[in-house]
Design a protein around this motif. Structure first.
Motif, mmCIF file in Angstrom:
data_model
loop_
_atom_site.group_PDB
_atom_site.id
_atom_site.type_symbol
_atom_site.label_atom_id
_atom_site.label_comp_id
_atom_site.label_asym_id
_atom_site.label_seq_id
_atom_site.Cartn_x
_atom_site.Cartn_y
_atom_site.Cartn_z
ATOM 1 N N THR A 118 5.259 13.479 -3.601
ATOM 2 C CA THR A 118 3.949 12.976 -4.030
ATOM 3 C C THR A 118 3.640 13.359 -5.469
ATOM 4 O O THR A 118 2.741 12.787 -6.093
ATOM 5 N N SER A 119 4.402 14.331 -6.004
ATOM 6 C CA SER A 119 4.188 14.730 -7.398
ATOM 7 C C SER A 119 4.795 13.721 -8.369
ATOM 8 O O SER A 119 4.299 13.540 -9.474
ATOM 9 N N LYS A 189 -4.737 12.188 -14.991
ATOM 10 C CA LYS A 189 -4.470 11.590 -13.678
ATOM 11 C C LYS A 189 -3.317 12.306 -12.987
ATOM 12 O O LYS A 189 -3.365 12.581 -11.775
ATOM 13 N N GLU A 190 -2.270 12.615 -13.753
ATOM 14 C CA GLU A 190 -1.124 13.320 -13.181
ATOM 15 C C GLU A 190 -1.529 14.718 -12.709
ATOM 16 O O GLU A 190 -1.118 15.159 -11.633
ATOM 17 N N GLN A 192 -4.470 15.739 -11.715
ATOM 18 C CA GLN A 192 -5.263 15.637 -10.502
ATOM 19 C C GLN A 192 -4.373 15.400 -9.284
ATOM 20 O O GLN A 192 -4.623 15.938 -8.207
ATOM 21 N N SER A 193 -3.319 14.609 -9.475
ATOM 22 C CA SER A 193 -2.385 14.342 -8.378
ATOM 23 C C SER A 193 -1.631 15.608 -7.984
ATOM 24 O O SER A 193 -1.509 15.936 -6.806
ATOM 25 N N ASN A 197 -2.017 17.469 -4.418
ATOM 26 C CA ASN A 197 -0.884 17.376 -3.490
ATOM 27 C C ASN A 197 0.107 18.537 -3.592
ATOM 28 O O ASN A 197 0.980 18.674 -2.743
#
Length: 209
Positions: A118-119, A189-190, A192-193, A197
């Motif tokens: 998910t990363s 955005k990255e 936050q992901s 996750n």
């Protein structure tokens, strides 16, 4: 202070406390003093005979990894990673060659694979930072181990020295700049992901990230 010194100090304190109980009982009857002395002697003897659990160099490295860097892996997985690292260093393999083979996909659980997958792209960026940051220290360990091999130290000694040096490196002062740089390499955005996750991938919150 060494663990041995700490243990000796603890035993000494226990014996002193036990003996203090005997002294305080001096105002009582001789029989009470005798019973107190016997109890103190048995307590001290029990402490001295109690087996002590010693942490191996490898387990110390595992504990430090889980405390300061990541909780993604199990102790068994970290043990394999450390063994692979020690083996590669002993064989004088370059860090980039070693880093890419430290753990095989089939050694990971399904939940671990989900966290990593998910990363996505951010993980690639993270690995770039890790390679650059960790390579100098890997090379320092390699120099030490090669010198030990040259002086005919055993392979077991070389492995243990690797674990010791890994443990010495794993400090908040060394890890904080690495994780901070990883965060800086990511877009908003990255990040936050990754934060959503991959909370166990790296211990971001321990460093206020």
């Amino acid at each position: 202070m060494s663990r041995t010194s700490l243990l000796a100090a603890a035993l000494t304190l226990s014996v002193c406390l036990a003996n203090a109980s005997v002294v305080n009982a001096a105002s009582s009857s001789p029989a009470q003093v005798s019973r107190g002395a016997t109890h103190a002697s048995m307590s001290a003897k029990g402490l001295l005979q109690r087996p002590q659990t010693l942490i191996t160099p490898k387990q110390a490295a595992i504990n430090k990894t889980k405390t300061l860097l990541t909780t993604l892996f199990t102790d068994q997985q970290l043990s394999k990673i450390l063994d692979k690292t020690a083996e590669d260093i002993y064989a004088n393999k370059p860090f980039k060659e070693s880093f890419g083979t430290l753990i095989a996909p089939n050694d990971l659980t399904q939940s671990q694979m989900v966290i990593i997958s998910t990363s996505g792209v951010p993980l690639t960026k993270a690995l770039t930072v890790l390679l650059r940051r960790f390579e100098p220290y890997y090379n320092n360990i390699s120099k030490k181990i090669l010198a030990m091999k040259g002086s005919r130290r055993t392979k077991a000694d070389c492995f243990n020295q690797t674990y010791v040096m890994v443990t010495e490196y794993l400090t908040k002062a060394n890890i904080a700049p690495v994780l901070t740089e990883i965060k800086s390499s990511l877009t908003s955005k990255e990040w936050q992901s990754v934060r959503a996750n991959g909370a166990t991938l790296f211990l971001w919150s321990r460093y206020g990230l």
